[in-house]
Design a protein around this motif. Structure first.
Motif, PDB file in Angstrom:
ATOM      1  N   LEU A 115       0.879  -1.321   0.099  1.00 57.28           N
ATOM      2  CA  LEU A 115       0.133   0.105   0.046  1.00 57.28           C
ATOM      3  C   LEU A 115       0.688   1.144   0.140  1.00 57.28           C
ATOM      4  N   ILE A 116       0.656   2.149  -0.903  1.00 56.36           N
ATOM      5  CA  ILE A 116       1.447   3.298  -1.213  1.00 56.36           C
ATOM      6  C   ILE A 116       0.417   4.510  -0.475  1.00 56.36           C
ATOM      7  N   VAL A 117       0.921   5.161   0.330  1.00 57.62           N
ATOM      8  CA  VAL A 117       0.272   6.711   0.689  1.00 57.62           C
ATOM      9  C   VAL A 117       0.721   7.823   0.425  1.00 57.62           C
ATOM     10  N   HIS A 118       0.356   8.829  -0.160  1.00 53.79           N
ATOM     11  CA  HIS A 118       0.888  10.113  -0.443  1.00 53.79           C
ATOM     12  C   HIS A 118       0.045  11.099  -0.450  1.00 53.79           C
ATOM     13  N   GLU A 119       0.674  12.283  -0.138  1.00 52.97           N
ATOM     14  CA  GLU A 119      -0.106  13.466  -0.010  1.00 52.97           C
ATOM     15  C   GLU A 119      -0.440  14.162  -1.348  1.00 52.97           C
ATOM     16  N   ARG A 171      -2.014  -1.310  -4.217  1.00 51.58           N
ATOM     17  CA  ARG A 171      -2.967  -0.584  -3.648  1.00 51.58           C
ATOM     18  C   ARG A 171      -2.256   1.103  -3.508  1.00 51.58           C
ATOM     19  N   ARG A 172      -2.870   2.166  -4.097  1.00 57.39           N
ATOM     20  CA  ARG A 172      -2.656   3.411  -3.937  1.00 57.39           C
ATOM     21  C   ARG A 172      -3.332   4.191  -3.208  1.00 57.39           C
ATOM     22  N   LEU A 173      -3.061   5.245  -2.317  1.00 62.94           N
ATOM     23  CA  LEU A 173      -3.843   5.966  -1.698  1.00 62.94           C
ATOM     24  C   LEU A 173      -3.280   7.383  -1.629  1.00 62.94           C
ATOM     25  N   ALA A 174      -4.108   8.085  -2.223  1.00 62.90           N
ATOM     26  CA  ALA A 174      -3.403   9.620  -2.400  1.00 62.90           C
ATOM     27  C   ALA A 174      -4.536  10.434  -2.310  1.00 62.90           C
ATOM     28  N   ASN A 229      -8.533  26.167   2.844  1.00 61.56           N
ATOM     29  CA  ASN A 229      -9.708  25.848   3.761  1.00 61.56           C
ATOM     30  C   ASN A 229      -9.302  24.548   4.529  1.00 61.56           C
ATOM     31  N   THR A 230      -9.039  24.842   5.773  1.00 59.96           N
ATOM     32  CA  THR A 230      -8.024  23.898   6.717  1.00 59.96           C
ATOM     33  C   THR A 230      -9.125  22.369   6.862  1.00 59.96           C
ATOM     34  N   THR A 231     -10.324  22.745   7.090  1.00 53.08           N
ATOM     35  CA  THR A 231     -11.247  21.657   6.937  1.00 53.08           C
ATOM     36  C   THR A 231     -11.335  20.869   5.686  1.00 53.08           C
ATOM     37  N   LEU A 232     -11.570  21.369   4.800  1.00 50.14           N
ATOM     38  CA  LEU A 232     -11.639  20.604   3.595  1.00 50.14           C
ATOM     39  C   LEU A 232     -10.356  20.146   2.927  1.00 50.14           C
ATOM     40  N   GLU A 233      -9.210  20.654   3.284  1.00 52.11           N
ATOM     41  CA  GLU A 233      -7.921  19.862   2.821  1.00 52.11           C
ATOM     42  C   GLU A 233      -7.548  18.858   3.912  1.00 52.11           C
ATOM     43  N   ARG A 234      -7.971  19.057   4.999  1.00 54.26           N
ATOM     44  CA  ARG A 234      -8.017  17.864   5.828  1.00 54.26           C
ATOM     45  C   ARG A 234      -8.710  16.450   5.232  1.00 54.26           C
ATOM     46  N   GLU A 235     -10.011  16.980   4.685  1.00 55.28           N
ATOM     47  CA  GLU A 235     -10.781  15.854   4.398  1.00 55.28           C
ATOM     48  C   GLU A 235     -10.112  15.336   3.182  1.00 55.28           C
ATOM     49  N   LEU A 236      -9.494  15.836   2.297  1.00 56.71           N
ATOM     50  CA  LEU A 236      -9.191  15.572   1.091  1.00 56.71           C
ATOM     51  C   LEU A 236      -7.940  14.506   0.893  1.00 56.71           C
ATOM     52  N   VAL A 237      -7.147  14.794   2.013  1.00 58.64           N
ATOM     53  CA  VAL A 237      -5.873  14.315   2.239  1.00 58.64           C
ATOM     54  C   VAL A 237      -6.028  12.893   3.131  1.00 58.64           C
ATOM     55  N   ALA A 275      -8.302   6.318   6.968  1.00 62.41           N
ATOM     56  CA  ALA A 275      -8.369   5.847   5.458  1.00 62.41           C
ATOM     57  C   ALA A 275      -7.185   4.791   5.163  1.00 62.41           C
ATOM     58  N   VAL A 276      -6.248   5.182   5.696  1.00 59.89           N
ATOM     59  CA  VAL A 276      -4.994   4.118   5.481  1.00 59.89           C
ATOM     60  C   VAL A 276      -5.507   2.604   6.138  1.00 59.89           C
ATOM     61  N   VAL A 277      -6.029   2.831   7.472  1.00 56.74           N
ATOM     62  CA  VAL A 277      -6.448   1.553   8.061  1.00 56.74           C
ATOM     63  C   VAL A 277      -7.447   0.871   7.053  1.00 56.74           C
ATOM     64  N   ALA A 278      -8.220   1.489   6.576  1.00 54.23           N
ATOM     65  CA  ALA A 278      -9.487   0.989   5.856  1.00 54.23           C
ATOM     66  C   ALA A 278      -8.694   0.247   4.622  1.00 54.23           C
ATOM     67  N   ALA A 279      -7.816   0.838   3.706  1.00 49.96           N
ATOM     68  CA  ALA A 279      -7.149   0.411   2.736  1.00 49.96           C
ATOM     69  C   ALA A 279      -6.378  -0.731   3.136  1.00 49.96           C
ATOM     70  N   ALA A 280      -5.552  -0.791   4.254  1.00 46.26           N
ATOM     71  CA  ALA A 280      -4.852  -1.938   4.650  1.00 46.26           C
ATOM     72  C   ALA A 280      -5.996  -3.062   5.103  1.00 46.26           C
ATOM     73  N   ARG A 281      -6.768  -2.820   5.617  1.00 44.43           N
ATOM     74  CA  ARG A 281      -7.731  -4.036   6.054  1.00 44.43           C
ATOM     75  C   ARG A 281      -8.220  -4.590   4.968  1.00 44.43           C
ATOM     76  N   ASP A 282      -8.568  -3.780   3.757  1.00 46.34           N
ATOM     77  CA  ASP A 282      -9.195  -4.149   2.516  1.00 46.34           C
ATOM     78  C   ASP A 282      -8.072  -5.162   1.758  1.00 46.34           C
TER      79      ASP A 282
END
Lengths: 333, 332
Positions: B264-268, B296-299, B308-316, B321-328
């Motif tokens: 699983l690769i995770v990037h901002e 699997r990629r998560l980005a 917008n601090t809220t929106l950017e946090r929700e997008l990255v 999200a990493v836990v969910a992807a790893a579980r999958d």
């Protein structure tokens, strides 16, 4: 214009040396064009400076051993005038391992660090901040070095020209910006590139000394450069040197110069820097024998350089991956 | 014998960088800093605070707002003997510097047949965290992984930041040194004056058996938090911190994936043509038979980041999200 009214006087030895320098570049580039036509160069990209030789020769003549130059895609003349070897030039253009860049640079990328030539650059204006950085380091260290950065009129339209000149002026760096104004940025005339044709006037806005000078008269170029280099070395800051010259041929081999009229070309060709200097020498009593000797010497030097290049192995895939990095990876694994 | 040892010293990422700069400047007077507001102001993110007072105006140079000149001048000085550290305030501004980095610095040594070298560092910071918006938050590291001749690092911890900065300053090649605005206040174990981290070497930040999570910069901490949560669920995740973006240390990644069989690769950075694509492709090409699940990629989705601090946090991607992807990935 602060062009001197009369031609500056120099000792006969200097004038002979300048003439020799002009002829070397002229004949070398004529030979390069021949080699190109015969398909003997490693690249199809080749820009000659025929008509502009007095700029390189006049400026480099007043530089000291420890000084630096940076140059352009039209840089054969700067390379030779600064002291780069004819053999390194020819071998480079012919893609040989004995070339200045080991056969990787060809016409647009020449270098000789041993004579302070910090490279010619194929991005218009791209080397101007690099020259500025070399001058910054000289200033920070208190070294008595001067940098001469050659670039064309086209580069003055690039943002990086403004950034570099502005900073050099405010930091009073020991650099001479040589605007080799050959009137044409490929097909765009100087009149359509700027509303202020005087480089000296542009310099005023930046707060540094600016000079406009006749680039077909090597003595005029040399005199202006001597003052500029002297200012820089004395810590009196940079100079913007606007040198009016002309590219006698097209931008490159592929360019028939259809955008400019032949009367303009003829007017400039009448002011050939090689012929002007030859006349100046003849007026001091130099005879045909001396000119013939110079021709023979230059011819022999070029022929020997081409012969040596042919004896050198071509750049090959065996070494094409070396030097991507100077510090190899993985040393600590 | 350890009874008299003091507990390990803790520093922030910012302090670690400052220590690295300070020590290298003390050790080698060819090391200079130049950039916008690096001197009197102490750096936009306060990394160089105090260095002007210590080393003076001949070593710490406040430059005009001319980013291309800053990097070009660093390159010119480097070519004639300096070891400059240039600062570009935001990664987004590197667009103003592309010629000097890509055509000039990266090419200098090779193009001129090895005659000239460019021992220089360009420090930048990137990423979300302040709602800084579309022109101050981008993660652009993948662009520079595409340029032979450049070295690119993006450390995640104070010790790695200091160690890699010291290596970068001593390296004879141009190094793009990528910090993250979300990391400056993060604390970690301090590194001593002899500590260096080699460029080009990834680091296993947590060992595990069921899957490999590859991350770098700030995302390493998200991956580590996720691995902690996964452990509670009985999933053992290995976290590989790339540390160096270019050239990629695929050997460490492939060795880990060889053990776990899942990646699983995770990037901002945004997903398309991000560095994850390259790691996924390399792994698929070289480890196809050993993979127990598709890579699997998560980005961050392909979006322009809003201020917008809220929106950017929700997008990255976050730890959930990493836990969910790893579980999958593990249960697929």
């Amino acid at each position: 214009m602060s062009t001197p009214d009369s031609t500056p006087s120099v000792d006969p030895g200097t004038l002979r040396r300048l003439y020799h320098g002009l002829v070397r570049i002229r004949r070398a580039e004529e030979s390069i064009l021949e080699l190109l036509l015969k398909n003997r160069l490693s690249s199809t990209m080749c820009h000659v400076s025929i008509g502009q030789e007095a700029v390189a020769v006049g400026v480099c003549d007043v530089l000291a051993e420890q000084d630096y130059v940076t140059s352009t895609h039209r840089g054969h003349g700067h390379f030779l005038a600064r002291g780069g070897a004819m053999s390194a030039l020819m071998a480079e253009l012919m893609g040989r391992q004995a070339g200045a860049c080991r056969g990787r640079g060809s016409s647009m990328h020449l270098v000789d660090a041993s004579v302070g030539h910090l490279g010619s650059n194929a991005i218009v204006g791209g080397h101007v901040p690099i020259a500025t950085g070399a001058a910054l380091w000289a200033a920070l260290r208190g070294q008595p070095r001067v940098v001469a950065s050659f670039f064309g009129d086209g580069a003055t339209s690039e943002g990086i020209f403004h950034e570099s000149v502005n900073f050099a002026a405010v930091a009073r760096l020991p650099i001479v910006f040589v605007v080799e104004n050959n009137q044409w940025a490929m097909s765009l005339p100087w009149s359509r590139a700027t509303a202020q044709p005087s480089i000296a006037a542009k310099a005023q806005a930046y707060g540094l000394v600016g000079v406009d000078v006749d680039g077909q008269d090597v003595l005029a170029v040399r005199a202006a450069a001597e003052q500029a280099v002297g200012r820089a070395r004395a810590g009196a800051g940079p100079t913007l040197l606007g040198v009016q010259t002309y590219r006698f041929l097209g931008h490159s081999r592929a360019d028939p110069s259809s955008y400019r009229d032949t009367t303009e070309e003829q007017r400039w060709r009448a002011r050939d820097p090689v012929l002007i200097t030859r006349e100046q020498l003849a007026a001091t009593g130099v005879g045909d024998d001396w000119f013939a000797t110079i021709d023979r010497e230059v011819h022999a030097e070029i022929a020997a350089a081409i012969e040596a290049a042919e004896a050198s192995p071509p750049a090959s895939l065996d070494e094409v991956f070396s030097d991507i990095y100077a510090t190899p990876l993985g040393g600590n694994r | 014998m350890s009874a008299t040892l003091a507990p390990p010293r803790t520093v922030t990422y910012r302090e670690a960088l400052r220590e690295g700069l300070f020590e290298e400047m003390e050790a080698d007077d060819r090391v200079i800093l130049l950039g916008e507001d690096v001197g009197r102001y102490g750096g936009a993110y306060a990394v160089s605070r105090g260095l002007l007072e210590r080393f003076g105006e001949h070593r710490v140079i406040d430059m005009p707002m001319s980013e291309a000149l800053i990097v070009g001048a660093a390159l010119g000085a480097a070519a004639v003997g300096a070891r400059p550290v240039a600062e570009i305030m935001y990664m987004d501004f590197v667009t103003l510097v592309m010629d000097q980095l890509v055509n000039q610095a990266a090419k200098l040594h090779y193009m001129f047949g090895g005659q000239l070298t460019a021992p220089m560092v360009v420090r930048v910071q990137q990423g979300i965290g302040r709602g800084a918006g579309s022109q101050h938050s981008q993660s652009l590291e993948a662009w520079f992984a595409h340029v032979p001749g450049l070295k690119v690092v993006a450390p995640s911890t104070p010790a790695d930041a200091k160690g890699l900065l010291k290596s970068a300053i001593r390296d004879d090649d141009p190094v793009l040194f990528i910090e993250h605005k979300g990391l400056y206040a993060r604390k970690g174990e301090a590194a001593g004056p002899t500590h260096t981290v080699p460029i080009g070497l990834a680091d296993v930040k947590r060992s595990g058996e069921d899957l490999t999570i590859v991350a770098w910069s700030n995302m390493v901490h998200t991956a580590l938090a996720a691995a902690e949560e996964l452990a509670r669920e009985g999933v053992s995740a290995e976290v590989v911190d790339l540390r160096t973006i270019a050239p990629l240390d695929m050997a460490t990644v492939l060795a880990s994936v060889g053990r776990t069989g899942r990646l699983l690769i995770v990037h901002e950075a945004v997903r398309t043509a991000g560095l994850g694509a390259e790691i996924a492709a390399e792994t698929a090409e070289r480890h196809h038979g050993q993979l127990r699940a598709p890579v699997r990629r998560l980005a961050t989705p392909d979006v322009v980041l809003p201020a917008n601090t809220t929106l950017e946090r929700e997008l990255v991607p976050d730890a959930d999200a990493v836990v969910a992807a790893a579980r999958d990935l593990v249960r697929s």
